[in-house]
Motif scaffolding. Structure first.
Motif, mmCIF file in Angstrom:
data_model
loop_
_atom_site.group_PDB
_atom_site.id
_atom_site.type_symbol
_atom_site.label_atom_id
_atom_site.label_comp_id
_atom_site.label_asym_id
_atom_site.label_seq_id
_atom_site.Cartn_x
_atom_site.Cartn_y
_atom_site.Cartn_z
ATOM 1 N N MET A 187 -14.311 -1.909 6.532
ATOM 2 C CA MET A 187 -13.857 -3.187 6.823
ATOM 3 C C MET A 187 -12.552 -3.124 6.252
ATOM 4 S SD MET A 187 -15.964 -5.226 3.786
ATOM 5 C CE MET A 187 -15.148 -6.837 3.908
ATOM 6 N N ILE A 188 -11.662 -4.412 6.909
ATOM 7 C CA ILE A 188 -10.160 -4.626 6.613
ATOM 8 C C ILE A 188 -10.418 -6.201 6.760
ATOM 9 C CG2 ILE A 188 -8.961 -2.596 7.525
ATOM 10 C CD1 ILE A 188 -8.388 -4.021 10.050
ATOM 11 N N GLY A 189 -9.436 -6.698 5.539
ATOM 12 C CA GLY A 189 -9.617 -8.139 5.387
ATOM 13 C C GLY A 189 -8.480 -8.512 4.367
ATOM 14 N N ILE A 190 -8.707 -9.725 4.045
ATOM 15 C CA ILE A 190 -7.513 -10.312 3.129
ATOM 16 C C ILE A 190 -8.674 -11.065 2.074
ATOM 17 C CG2 ILE A 190 -6.038 -12.171 2.745
ATOM 18 C CD1 ILE A 190 -5.078 -11.650 5.758
ATOM 19 N N TYR A 191 -8.691 -10.849 0.643
ATOM 20 C CA TYR A 191 -9.737 -11.209 -0.250
ATOM 21 C C TYR A 191 -8.989 -11.927 -1.384
ATOM 22 C CZ TYR A 191 -11.455 -7.279 2.540
ATOM 23 O OH TYR A 191 -11.971 -6.384 3.302
ATOM 24 N N HIS A 192 -8.892 -13.108 -1.466
ATOM 25 C CA HIS A 192 -8.424 -14.098 -2.445
ATOM 26 C C HIS A 192 -9.364 -14.123 -3.643
ATOM 27 C CE1 HIS A 192 -5.929 -16.475 0.659
ATOM 28 N NE2 HIS A 192 -5.405 -15.150 0.471
ATOM 29 N N THR A 193 -8.794 -13.563 -4.743
ATOM 30 C CA THR A 193 -9.954 -13.509 -5.909
ATOM 31 C C THR A 193 -10.046 -14.847 -6.736
ATOM 32 O OG1 THR A 193 -8.064 -12.670 -7.253
ATOM 33 C CG2 THR A 193 -9.480 -11.123 -6.401
ATOM 34 N N THR A 194 -9.267 -15.704 -6.129
ATOM 35 C CA THR A 194 -9.022 -17.155 -6.651
ATOM 36 C C THR A 194 -10.186 -18.106 -6.101
ATOM 37 O OG1 THR A 194 -7.470 -17.954 -5.082
ATOM 38 C CG2 THR A 194 -6.581 -17.091 -7.000
ATOM 39 N N THR B 193 -10.788 -1.046 3.281
ATOM 40 C CA THR B 193 -11.389 -1.585 2.084
ATOM 41 C C THR B 193 -12.405 -0.402 1.296
ATOM 42 O OG1 THR B 193 -11.148 -3.794 2.720
ATOM 43 C CG2 THR B 193 -12.830 -3.479 0.948
ATOM 44 N N LYS B 194 -12.202 -0.392 0.326
ATOM 45 C CA LYS B 194 -12.872 0.784 -0.407
ATOM 46 C C LYS B 194 -13.595 0.330 -1.888
ATOM 47 C CE LYS B 194 -10.828 4.417 2.280
ATOM 48 N NZ LYS B 194 -9.782 5.279 2.160
ATOM 49 N N ILE B 195 -14.351 1.018 -2.270
ATOM 50 C CA ILE B 195 -14.883 0.605 -3.822
ATOM 51 C C ILE B 195 -14.613 1.831 -4.627
ATOM 52 C CG2 ILE B 195 -16.645 0.132 -5.513
ATOM 53 C CD1 ILE B 195 -15.918 -2.145 -3.709
ATOM 54 N N LEU B 196 -13.674 1.708 -5.711
ATOM 55 C CA LEU B 196 -13.346 2.929 -6.500
ATOM 56 C C LEU B 196 -14.053 2.832 -7.979
ATOM 57 C CD1 LEU B 196 -11.419 5.282 -7.398
ATOM 58 C CD2 LEU B 196 -9.723 3.470 -7.496
#
Length: 490
Positions: A196-203, A242-245
Motif C-alpha cells: 500500500m501507499i498512503g499518508i499516515y498522520h500519527t496525530t 509501506t512496510k513494517i520493519l
C-alpha cells in the motif's frame, strides 16, 4: 571502541522539476568533521547524540561528512557520487572501527541510482566487513530496499509524523548498535510489505493508537525495535511502498510473524488512515463557517519538504478572488520578490510579481500592488520538542499586505514548521482568522495548540495527495490504491 558516523540525505520527488545539486546541499546543511556548532540543527542532532553517548563511554568517534538537501527532484549523479566517495574515503582513513552509525533519509534518488542509501550501506559493509555492526536511522518516508536490509545490522525509522522523535530514535539506535558491538545482542531484521501507499498522520486515530501499541511491543519477547515505513509516495522507484520493519534479538522467525501481523492490521485500516483532504473552495467554505480563530489550512501539495517548489499561487489567488481578508499565508519562495521588497523597505508601496515561477504546478504569477509590512534578514524558525528544539533557516524574509491578506515571502525554499514564520516579520498569527501554511504535516506540532481547527487542502502541485493521478512508471503496480486488494492478485 571506535565509532564512525556520517549523514547524507535528501527526499527525492521524482516528479519535481527542481534538480538537486551541490548548491542545494550547501544551502540546506553541509558540515564536515563534526563541526555542528553549539546549537545542533534539525539535521545534526542525531549525530550530536551519537557523539555524546560514545564519549560518555570513553569511546572515540570519527565524524565524516554531514549534509542534507531540501527535497527536490533527482540528485545530480556527480554530486551523489562525490559525497558518497568522500564518506567512504573517511571511513577507510578511520579504520579499524568497531561500529558505524549512518543517519540517512532513505528516499534519495540520483541519476543512475534508484537506491542511493542501499548503494552507500553496501559499500560501507564491503569496507568494514561482516563483523562490524552498522546501524541506520531513517525517515519513515523512505524506500526500504532489500539491499539496505542485507547490509545493515539494524534499521529504524522515526515513529512520529510530524517527525518530532528523531532524537529518541537516535538514542534507540545507539543502544542497539553499541550492544551489538559489545556482543550482548544479535540483531535480526524482519520486513513485511503492506502493498500500500498512503499518508499516515500519527496525530490522529487510528494511527495514533497503532503507533502507541507498537512502542509497547519493544523490550518484550526479544523485540528491540518496531518501525512503520510509510514510504514516500512521490518517489517513482521499485521499492516505494509501506512496510513494517521489526528488529529482534536473534529471533528472525518471530520477527517475521510479528511484522506480518502488524502489516496486515495496518492494511485493514487503510481507508481510515486517509486524511480528509478538501478542495480549495471546500476548505475556504469550511473556514468561513468556523466562528473561532485561527483556522489553519495546509497547502499540502506545495510543500518544499516533499520536493515541491513552494511558490504556487492557487490558494492566494482564491483568497483574492473571493475577497477573503483576515488571512495570512506562509511561505512563498520568491527570492526576486524578497530582494525587491527589502530594497524598498518597510512602509513602501510597490508592484510585485509574486510566485508561479517554477512551471505549471506553481500556477500563474500574481501581479499585485502591495505594501511592505515586515523585513527580517536571515530569518529562522524552530522545529521539534522543547528539550530538543532545532533551528531551521528561512533566509531573507519579508511580509507584504494586499486586500486584507498578509503574505510571507522568503529566499530559502523551506516548509512551514512554526508560527515563527509569521511572527518573525511582525504578523501575529492569533489575530488572523485564516492561516495558510505550505506544508503537509510537520507544521501540526507547533500550530495545533493555537488552531481552532486544522484543515488539509488537496491543492494542485508536486505532491498532490491523490496518488492515482501520478504517471508512475517504475513502482510495483500491484499496490493499493492502484488496485483494491493487492493480496488477492498473488
Amino acid at each position: 571502541m571506535k565509532l564512525f558516523t556520517t549523514f547524507l540525505g535528501t527526499e527525492t520527488n521524482t516528479f519535481s522539476p527542481i534538480p538537486t545539486g551541490h548548491a542545494n546541499f550547501a544551502e540546506t546543511f553541509l558540515v564536515r568533521g563534526g563541526d555542528h556548532g553549539d546549537e545542533p540543527s534539525v539535521y545534526s542532532r542525531p549525530l550530536a547524540i551519537a557523539r555524546e553517548r560514545a564519549q560518555q563511554r570513553g569511546w572515540s568517534v570519527a565524524e565524516s561528512l554531514a549534509t542534507f538537501a531540501q527535497p527536490a527532484g533527482l540528485t545530480v549523479r556527480a554530486v551523489y557520487e562525490s559525497f558518497r566517495d568522500e564518506i567512504l574515503d573517511d571511513l577507510r582513513a578511520a579504520l579499524p572501527v568497531d561500529m558505524v552509525l549512518l543517519n540517512l533519509h532513505g528516499a534519495m534518488v540520483a541519476d543512475g541510482y534508484d537506491d542511493c542509501e542501499g548503494d552507500l550501506i553496501a559499500r560501507v559493509r564491503e569496507i568494514v566487513g561482516p563483523g562490524v555492526p552498522i546501524g541506520v536511522e531513517l525517515d519513515p518516508h523512505c524506500h526500504l530496499s532489500q539491499k539496505m536490509v542485507n547490509n545493515a545490522t539494524a534499521l529504524i525509522t522515526f515513529k512520529e509524523y510530524p517527525h518530532i522523535d528523531a532524537a529518541e530514535r537516535a538514542e534507540e539506535l545507539f543502544d542497539i548498535i553499541a550492544s551489538a558491538a559489545e556482543g550482548k545482542i544479535r540483531p535480526a531484521i524482519s520486513v513485511f510489505d503492506c502493498r500500500m501507499i498512503g499518508i499516515y498522520h500519527t496525530t490522529r486515530e487510528p494511527m495514533r493508537s497503532y503507533v502507541d501499541r507498537i512502542k509497547g511491543l519493544e523490550g518484550r519477547d526479544g523485540v528491540l525495535s518496531v518501525s512503520v515505513v510509510h514510504g514516500f509516495p512521490w518517489g517513482d522507484v521499485p521499492d516505494m511502498g509501506t512496510k513494517i520493519l521489526v528488529v529482534t534479538d536473534g529471533r528472525p522467525e518471530y520477527g517475521e510473524r510479528l511484522a506480518q501481523e502488524l502489516g496486515r492490521e495496518l492494511f485493514e485500516m487503510r481507508e481510515a488512515l486517509r486524511p480528509n483532504f478538501l478542495s480549495i473552495d471546500e476548505g475556504l467554505n469550511r473556514a468561513l463557517e468556523i466562528d473561532r480563530s485561527p483556522v489553519v489550512m495546509a497547502d499540502t501539495a506545495d510543500n518544499a519538504g516533499g520536493g515541491a517548489p513552494s511558490d504556487s499561487t492557487f490558494v492566494l489567488k482564491a483568497l483574492l478572488e473571493r475577497g477573503i481578508g483576515e488571512a495570512a499565508l506562509a511561505c512563498i519562495w520568491d527570492p526576486i520578490a524578497v530582494s525587491l521588497a527589502m530594497e524598498a523597505g518597510v512602509g513602501a508601496q510597490l508592484d510585485l510579481r509574486i510566485g508561479g515561477k517554477m512551471g505549471p504546478m506553481s500556477g500563474d504569477p500574481l501581479d499585485l500592488s502591495v505594501k511592505v509590512t515586515g523585513v527580517k534578514p536571515n530569518a529562522t524558525q524552530s522545529f521539534g520538542p522543547e528539550d530538543g528544539r532545532a533551528t531551521v533557516r528561512l533566509g531573507d524574509t519579508v511580509a507584504v499586505h494586499v486586500k486584507g491578506i498578509d503574505i510571507v515571502l522568503n529566499s530559502i525554499r523551506e516548509q512551514v514548521f512554526s508560527p515563527e514564520c509569521f511572527s518573525t516579520v511582525g504578523i501575529d498569527p492569533r489575530q488572523k482568522h485564516i492561516l495558510v501554511v505550505k506544508g503537509s504535516q510537520h507544521f501540526y506540532a507547533a500550530f495545533a495548540p493555537l488552531a481552532a481547527e486544522v484543515l488539509y487542502l488537496a491543492t494542485p502541485g508536486a505532491i498532490n495527495p491523490d496518488l492515482t493521478k501520478f504517471p508512475f512508471k517504475h513502482i510495483e503496480r500491484n499496490i493499493w490504491p492502484l488496485v483494491e486488494d493487492p493480496f488477492s492478485q498473488t
